[in-house]
Design a protein around this motif. Sequence first.
Motif, PDB file in Angstrom:
ATOM      1  N   VAL A  25      -2.825   3.896  10.534  1.00 52.16           N
ATOM      2  CA  VAL A  25      -3.262   4.945   9.921  1.00 52.16           C
ATOM      3  C   VAL A  25      -3.991   6.008  10.902  1.00 52.16           C
ATOM      4  N   GLY A  46      -0.711  -2.196   9.117  1.00 58.29           N
ATOM      5  CA  GLY A  46       0.025  -0.987   9.646  1.00 58.29           C
ATOM      6  C   GLY A  46      -1.116  -0.104  10.682  1.00 58.29           C
ATOM      7  N   LYS A 104      -0.545   0.925  -0.808  1.00 62.17           N
ATOM      8  CA  LYS A 104       0.954   1.135  -0.538  1.00 62.17           C
ATOM      9  C   LYS A 104       1.333   0.442   0.749  1.00 62.17           C
ATOM     10  N   MET A 105       0.345   0.389   1.751  1.00 62.59           N
ATOM     11  CA  MET A 105       0.795  -0.476   3.057  1.00 62.59           C
ATOM     12  C   MET A 105       0.777  -1.742   3.014  1.00 62.59           C
ATOM     13  N   ASN A 129       1.811   4.985   9.560  1.00 64.44           N
ATOM     14  CA  ASN A 129       2.370   4.454   8.168  1.00 64.44           C
ATOM     15  C   ASN A 129       1.296   4.935   7.168  1.00 64.44           C
ATOM     16  N   GLY A 130       0.362   5.364   7.505  1.00 60.22           N
ATOM     17  CA  GLY A 130      -0.637   6.066   6.413  1.00 60.22           C
ATOM     18  C   GLY A 130      -1.484   7.127   6.916  1.00 60.22           C
ATOM     19  N   ALA A 169       2.146   6.698   3.247  1.00 61.26           N
ATOM     20  CA  ALA A 169       1.130   6.415   2.455  1.00 61.26           C
ATOM     21  C   ALA A 169      -0.123   7.567   2.555  1.00 61.26           C
TER      22      ALA A 169
END
Length: 333
Positions: free
Chosen positions: A153, A151, A146-147, A215-216, A243
Amino acid sequence: MNKITKIALLTSGLLLGSSAFAQDAPVKIAVLMYGMKAEFVQLMEKAAKEHPEVKNGNVQLTVYDGRYDPMVQNNQAETAIQTKTDAIIINPMDYEANIDVVTLANKAKIPVVVTNARLNTDLMTSEVVSDDVLGGYMEAKAVLKKMNCQGNVVIIEGPKGGSGEIQRGQGNDKAIAECGPGKIKVLERKTANWSRAEALPLMENWLQKHRGQINGVIAQNDEMALGAIEAIKSANLNVKDFAIAGVDGVSDAIRAVQAGEMVSILQDAHAQMQGSIDVALRAVKGSSYQPQSDIWKQYESQMKWDNGTAKHYSVPWTEVTTENAAQLLDARK
């Protein structure tokens, strides 16, 4: 027939009757669970009680709550052995500390089956588990996809020292490495002990500390992923901007998948526990025992019964999707 012959026949009949009764006595199985608070463990307990041999009275279960303490589990194993259990099934809290359960059981010549989580030994009778490295890899890949492999996490880990935390972490790291050097930055990595309640404040703190940078979220189980989702919502952020993935396929996570909020990798609690009972019964009753759970037909192409004597049985993972979510929830009614 003289009096002595009659007495001998009567005594013989009584002994035969006693022997037949002994053979019909239920098999006593002690199930040592690491803790009983989480839904996943409750699903395992439910599956145990629904095993055909338990329902028909051929197996007498005693389920122990280890209270998330490996020393408690070791003590419970001693109790089970002292009360003449026929077999032990353990869902261990700690990869190293709970090896004592296997040692104690072997000394007492009692078969022990390890289920769900692993122990750092091969001296148990068998283990019925899922590949946690693969599970951790699958959930991380879902987040990173999804990322677009770009990015930042955060990783919410299971209890330190447990096989789930160790091996799912290895799977997480493998997936991150596949994105390539410098593509993914791990901002934070900390345990929330499989707990939704602990993951909530942990994620709240990270959202404040790394405002706008996360982002995740790779959570090593669903409960912790759900805690992270609660924190995101509490911060008035849009969950779908993140995500998020977890492991287990608990009911709330399946509903979150339906809502488009996360990915969940289903770990089959039913198959792990019912498979463990069948393997334990094979060890107690011998080669005449045939598995009674339907899980062996369900996973026939992926997990062979192998006469019930294999050292390792690997229950497959299933990714929860919007297409299979309703069916998975219906199966729990």
